[in-house]
Motif scaffolding. Structure first.
Motif, PDB file in Angstrom:
ATOM      1  N   VAL A 274       0.898  -1.162   0.000  1.00  0.00           N
ATOM      2  CA  VAL A 274       0.000   0.000   0.000  1.00  0.00           C
ATOM      3  C   VAL A 274       0.928   1.201   0.000  1.00  0.00           C
ATOM      4  O   VAL A 274       1.567   1.492   0.999  1.00  0.00           O
ATOM      5  N   PRO A 275       1.056   1.886  -1.152  1.00  0.00           N
ATOM      6  CA  PRO A 275       2.113   2.896  -1.242  1.00  0.00           C
ATOM      7  C   PRO A 275       1.834   4.109  -0.373  1.00  0.00           C
ATOM      8  O   PRO A 275       0.688   4.399  -0.027  1.00  0.00           O
ATOM      9  N   GLU A 276       2.913   4.819  -0.037  1.00  0.00           N
ATOM     10  CA  GLU A 276       2.808   6.042   0.745  1.00  0.00           C
ATOM     11  C   GLU A 276       1.951   7.045  -0.020  1.00  0.00           C
ATOM     12  O   GLU A 276       2.038   7.156  -1.241  1.00  0.00           O
ATOM     13  N   GLY A 277       1.115   7.771   0.700  1.00  0.00           N
ATOM     14  CA  GLY A 277       0.254   8.756   0.050  1.00  0.00           C
ATOM     15  C   GLY A 277      -0.854   8.113  -0.756  1.00  0.00           C
ATOM     16  O   GLY A 277      -1.471   8.760  -1.597  1.00  0.00           O
ATOM     17  N   ARG A 278      -1.083   6.812  -0.529  1.00  0.00           N
ATOM     18  CA  ARG A 278      -2.232   6.055  -1.042  1.00  0.00           C
ATOM     19  C   ARG A 278      -2.174   5.786  -2.543  1.00  0.00           C
ATOM     20  O   ARG A 278      -2.504   4.701  -2.985  1.00  0.00           O
ATOM     21  N   GLN A 279      -1.818   6.797  -3.360  1.00  0.00           N
ATOM     22  CA  GLN A 279      -1.646   6.545  -4.795  1.00  0.00           C
ATOM     23  C   GLN A 279      -2.831   5.826  -5.427  1.00  0.00           C
ATOM     24  O   GLN A 279      -2.675   4.851  -6.161  1.00  0.00           O
ATOM     25  N   LEU A 280      -4.026   6.304  -5.120  1.00  0.00           N
ATOM     26  CA  LEU A 280      -5.205   5.727  -5.778  1.00  0.00           C
ATOM     27  C   LEU A 280      -5.256   6.216  -7.216  1.00  0.00           C
ATOM     28  O   LEU A 280      -4.637   7.209  -7.565  1.00  0.00           O
ATOM     29  N   PHE A 281      -6.011   5.498  -8.030  1.00  0.00           N
ATOM     30  CA  PHE A 281      -6.238   5.960  -9.398  1.00  0.00           C
ATOM     31  C   PHE A 281      -7.427   6.910  -9.330  1.00  0.00           C
ATOM     32  O   PHE A 281      -8.584   6.495  -9.413  1.00  0.00           O
ATOM     33  N   ALA A 282      -7.128   8.216  -9.136  1.00  0.00           N
ATOM     34  CA  ALA A 282      -8.147   9.175  -8.738  1.00  0.00           C
ATOM     35  C   ALA A 282      -9.346   9.265  -9.689  1.00  0.00           C
ATOM     36  O   ALA A 282     -10.477   9.347  -9.226  1.00  0.00           O
ATOM     37  N   PRO A 283      -9.153   9.278 -11.018  1.00  0.00           N
ATOM     38  CA  PRO A 283     -10.338   9.418 -11.876  1.00  0.00           C
ATOM     39  C   PRO A 283     -11.166   8.144 -11.979  1.00  0.00           C
ATOM     40  O   PRO A 283     -12.309   8.187 -12.431  1.00  0.00           O
ATOM     41  N   LEU A 284     -10.610   7.005 -11.572  1.00  0.00           N
ATOM     42  CA  LEU A 284     -11.338   5.740 -11.692  1.00  0.00           C
ATOM     43  C   LEU A 284     -12.245   5.533 -10.486  1.00  0.00           C
ATOM     44  O   LEU A 284     -11.967   6.033  -9.393  1.00  0.00           O
ATOM     45  N   SER A 285     -13.323   4.780 -10.695  1.00  0.00           N
ATOM     46  CA  SER A 285     -14.254   4.544  -9.595  1.00  0.00           C
ATOM     47  C   SER A 285     -13.596   3.661  -8.531  1.00  0.00           C
ATOM     48  O   SER A 285     -12.597   2.993  -8.784  1.00  0.00           O
ATOM     49  N   VAL A 286     -14.195   3.698  -7.330  1.00  0.00           N
ATOM     50  CA  VAL A 286     -13.706   2.860  -6.235  1.00  0.00           C
ATOM     51  C   VAL A 286     -13.685   1.397  -6.682  1.00  0.00           C
ATOM     52  O   VAL A 286     -12.710   0.667  -6.457  1.00  0.00           O
ATOM     53  N   LEU A 287     -14.746   1.002  -7.363  1.00  0.00           N
ATOM     54  CA  LEU A 287     -14.853  -0.390  -7.809  1.00  0.00           C
ATOM     55  C   LEU A 287     -13.721  -0.742  -8.783  1.00  0.00           C
ATOM     56  O   LEU A 287     -13.100  -1.801  -8.673  1.00  0.00           O
ATOM     57  N   ASP A 288     -13.445   0.155  -9.725  1.00  0.00           N
ATOM     58  CA  ASP A 288     -12.354  -0.096 -10.693  1.00  0.00           C
ATOM     59  C   ASP A 288     -11.007  -0.145  -9.984  1.00  0.00           C
ATOM     60  O   ASP A 288     -10.149  -0.957 -10.330  1.00  0.00           O
ATOM     61  N   ASN A 289     -10.821   0.726  -8.990  1.00  0.00           N
ATOM     62  CA  ASN A 289      -9.586   0.684  -8.209  1.00  0.00           C
ATOM     63  C   ASN A 289      -9.420  -0.675  -7.546  1.00  0.00           C
ATOM     64  O   ASN A 289      -8.336  -1.262  -7.584  1.00  0.00           O
ATOM     65  N   LEU A 290     -10.506  -1.162  -6.946  1.00  0.00           N
ATOM     66  CA  LEU A 290     -10.425  -2.456  -6.261  1.00  0.00           C
ATOM     67  C   LEU A 290     -10.170  -3.576  -7.264  1.00  0.00           C
ATOM     68  O   LEU A 290      -9.358  -4.468  -7.032  1.00  0.00           O
TER      69      LEU A 290
ATOM     70  N   GLN B 251      -7.686   5.937   2.242  1.00  0.00           N
ATOM     71  CA  GLN B 251      -6.775   4.966   2.832  1.00  0.00           C
ATOM     72  C   GLN B 251      -7.425   3.585   2.855  1.00  0.00           C
ATOM     73  O   GLN B 251      -6.780   2.580   2.583  1.00  0.00           O
ATOM     74  N   MET B 252      -8.730   3.558   3.179  1.00  0.00           N
ATOM     75  CA  MET B 252      -9.448   2.275   3.162  1.00  0.00           C
ATOM     76  C   MET B 252      -9.415   1.684   1.758  1.00  0.00           C
ATOM     77  O   MET B 252      -9.220   0.482   1.570  1.00  0.00           O
ATOM     78  N   CYS B 253      -9.615   2.544   0.768  1.00  0.00           N
ATOM     79  CA  CYS B 253      -9.633   2.074  -0.617  1.00  0.00           C
ATOM     80  C   CYS B 253      -8.255   1.533  -1.011  1.00  0.00           C
ATOM     81  O   CYS B 253      -8.151   0.505  -1.688  1.00  0.00           O
ATOM     82  N   ALA B 254      -7.210   2.222  -0.546  1.00  0.00           N
ATOM     83  CA  ALA B 254      -5.851   1.776  -0.877  1.00  0.00           C
ATOM     84  C   ALA B 254      -5.563   0.414  -0.235  1.00  0.00           C
ATOM     85  O   ALA B 254      -4.989  -0.477  -0.857  1.00  0.00           O
TER      86      ALA B 254
ATOM     87  N   ARG C 112      -7.664  -2.173  -2.045  1.00  0.00           N
ATOM     88  CA  ARG C 112      -7.080  -2.520  -3.346  1.00  0.00           C
ATOM     89  C   ARG C 112      -5.957  -3.544  -3.161  1.00  0.00           C
ATOM     90  O   ARG C 112      -5.845  -4.503  -3.921  1.00  0.00           O
ATOM     91  N   ALA C 113      -5.139  -3.342  -2.103  1.00  0.00           N
ATOM     92  CA  ALA C 113      -4.047  -4.287  -1.849  1.00  0.00           C
ATOM     93  C   ALA C 113      -4.599  -5.658  -1.453  1.00  0.00           C
ATOM     94  O   ALA C 113      -4.083  -6.694  -1.867  1.00  0.00           O
ATOM     95  N   LEU C 114      -5.686  -5.659  -0.654  1.00  0.00           N
ATOM     96  CA  LEU C 114      -6.253  -6.944  -0.205  1.00  0.00           C
ATOM     97  C   LEU C 114      -6.824  -7.737  -1.371  1.00  0.00           C
ATOM     98  O   LEU C 114      -6.871  -8.964  -1.340  1.00  0.00           O
ATOM     99  N   MET C 115      -7.277  -7.029  -2.414  1.00  0.00           N
ATOM    100  CA  MET C 115      -7.824  -7.703  -3.595  1.00  0.00           C
ATOM    101  C   MET C 115      -6.791  -8.616  -4.245  1.00  0.00           C
ATOM    102  O   MET C 115      -7.125  -9.536  -4.972  1.00  0.00           O
ATOM    103  N   ALA C 116      -5.518  -8.326  -4.010  1.00  0.00           N
ATOM    104  CA  ALA C 116      -4.451  -9.125  -4.612  1.00  0.00           C
ATOM    105  C   ALA C 116      -4.127 -10.352  -3.759  1.00  0.00           C
ATOM    106  O   ALA C 116      -3.194 -11.076  -4.064  1.00  0.00           O
TER     107      ALA C 116
END
Lengths: 238, 315
Positions: free
Chosen positions: A86-102, A145-148, A151-155
């Motif tokens: 889970v990278p520092e600063g979360r590094q989510l794919f901001a324009p993508l939906s939560v579902l797509d991130n996961l 942070q939860m989303c980040a 996303r890691a748990l999905m792997a």
């Protein structure tokens, strides 16, 4: 002979250009443990984590994971073996939906397991389920942070590398995130945790390492480090 | 049906209806020829839209791939006695291989190195077709023999309108599916953050390379169709301004929007025909259009209008 630890790092050196950020670190994480990595800003905590996940190349040293040398593998191959960061600063794919991130977190896993893991993540973070169609950039800091983490748990990590999960969060959210870390361990995930919030991290961890300018200055059980006067004075500000 | 599937069907349906309606409204041979040019440019723009919009990489020499498809279609019959269609397919294949060879070392790096490398590649291709007079005919161009399929001479603007239209429909369908696949998600992810994509388990270099090869194949296919339609190829097809035109189509239509690439291609193909009295200033107008779009409709036509529409409905 004791069983080989899940992760074992020997003589690891890495850095950026000519600057050596990590100057020969030995570190072990056994299956089922939470290990905390604490230290001041610039001590090399994040660099060490990035070297383990493979984003930062090594200068020298070795990394063994589940009995296998992995220092020559690309980041995506390490994810396939179960090391997920889970990278520092979360590094989510901001324009993508939560579902797509996961779903992107499950990139290396089969489609059938993806749905199952989605349920697991939504059970852990019900707020993400409510917001699954929102762009990840629209979430609050805690939700991101939860989303980040989700996303890691999905792997399906065997070893979760958490980099500063409490960064920039309100104190009550910090508690919530750290409580989640404890719950993940109870579910059998091994965790290597980097935290600025050293007291909370060491209280939660089975063992800890204190990093100082790229070298390990102290190590021991979380409790012992918390009680060590030298550690307390230098790093915990107590 | 997921929302993604619904919008996919909506776009393909709209395109199919458009393909059927245009000949009814504009039945003249000239109009059908312009329409066929629109479909061909749209195919090239689609590939570039995938590269720029999804993966965030820019190719500034895309006309080079267009030219490889076009010249292959002309040179195969001339020098090797091959069938034009077979030559075109060989050209498309060659463009894919070239993109692979050029992209492999470059796309391992972060940043816009691809733009610089493709810029060089495009200029190189242009130079070769201009100066190798004995092979390519040089600045005078080269004839392309008429396409004959199983004894049937493919001729007439209606036929070419239909062929290019069907190929565009197929190309759009493939592009939409790529966008909606896990590969498409991976590309959008690495566009946003390569580090986060890598730790999510995505092989960043391989995915960037894949979409670059797809973009090159789309351009070469468009180039081959252009050669068959015009039955003549000149080095103009490889010029730097051609590459810029393609990028402009994608930017004006809306980066990252499949429908946008088609709208952008239509606009940039039809406008010069309408503004023939501006002919000397065509490229100045092109430049002005980019500037105005960047200032007033930064997202491009399709996403911009979709945004306005959504806001209007909410208000």
């Amino acid at each position: 002979m004791p069983p080989e630890p899940l992760l074992s790092v020997r003589g690891l050196r890495c850095g950026y250009g000519r600057i050596e950020a990590v100057k020969g670190v030995d570190l072990e994480v056994a299956e089922g443990e939470i290990v905390a990595l604490v230290g001041a800003n610039g001590a090399g905590k994040t660099s060490l984590l990035r070297a383990i996940s493979g984003v930062l190349p090594l200068f020298s040293g070795s990394i063994r994971f589940a009995g296998e040398a992995i220092e020559g593998l690309a980041p995506f191959e390490r994810v396939a073996r179960g090391i997920v960061q889970v990278p520092e600063g979360r590094q989510l794919f901001a324009p993508l939906s939560v579902l797509d991130n996961l779903r992107l977190g499950a990139f290396r896993r089969g489609r059938a397991r993806t749905d199952e893991n989605l349920e697991r993540v939504f059970a852990l973070f019900p707020r993400l389920a409510e917001r699954r169609h929102l762009p990840a950039g629209a979430l609050s800091g805690g939700e991101q942070q939860m989303c980040a983490i989700g996303r890691a748990l999905m792997a399906e990590p065997r070893l979760l590398l958490l980099d500063e999960p409490s960064m920039g969060l309100a104190p009550f959210l910090v508690d919530e995130i750290l409580a989640t870390v404890a719950r993940l361990r109870a579910q059998g995930v091994t965790i290597l945790l980097v935290e600025q919030n050293a007291v909370a991290a060491l209280a939660l961890a089975d063992r800890g390492y204190v990093l100082e300018t790229g070298r390990i200055a102290h190590s021991g059980s979380g409790r012992a480090l918390l009680d060590d006067p030298a550690v307390r004075a230098a790093y915990l500000g107590i | 049906m997921t929302p993604a599937t619904r919008s996919k069907i909506a776009l393909l349906g709209t395109l199919a209806v458009l393909l059927l309606v245009v000949p009814l409204l504009f039945p003249s041979a000239f109009h059908l020829r312009v329409a066929a040019l629109v479909w061909i440019n749209a195919i090239a723009a689609l590939g570039l839209a995938l590269l720029m919009g999804l993966a965030g990489q820019v190719s500034l020499g895309h006309a080079g791939f267009l030219a490889i498809g076009a010249y292959a279609t002309a040179l195969g019959p001339r020098h090797l006695g091959l069938d034009p269609l077979l030559s075109m397919l060989a050209g498309v294949f060659a463009a894919g291989i070239l993109a692979f060879l050029v992209g492999r070392p470059i796309l391992r790096l972060k940043g816009h190195y691809l733009a610089v490398a493709t810029l060089g590649l495009g200029i190189l291709v242009h130079l070769v077709v201009v100066s190798e007079v004995a092979i390519t005919g040089g600045p005078d161009g080269i004839q392309v023999p008429r396409l004959v399929l199983f004894g049937w001479r493919v001729v007439g603007p209606e036929i070419w309108y239909a062929i290019t239209g069907v190929v565009l429909l197929l190309a759009t369908w493939i592009a939409l599916n790529l966008e909606d696949s896990s590969t498409g998600r991976a590309l959008r992810a690495l566009h946003d953050s390569e580090i986060a994509a890598a730790v999510a388990g995505i092989d960043v270099a391989r995915h960037k390379l894949l979409v670059f090869v797809v973009a090159a194949v789309y351009a070469a296919l468009a180039g081959g169709l252009l050669a068959l339609l015009n039955r003549f190829v000149t080095p103009d097809v490889a010029s730097f301004l051609r590459s810029i035109e393609l990028v402009t189509m994608v930017v004006i239509g809306g980066m990252g929007s499949i429908a946008g690439a088609i709208v952008g291609a239509a606009l940039l193909t039809v406008l010069p025909q309408l503004l023939t009295f501006f002919h000397d200033y065509e490229h100045a107008v092109l430049g002005l259009a980019i500037v105005l779009f960047m200032v007033f409709l930064r997202q491009g036509i399709v996403p911009g209008l979709a945004g306005l529409f959504a806001r209007g409905r909410r208000a």
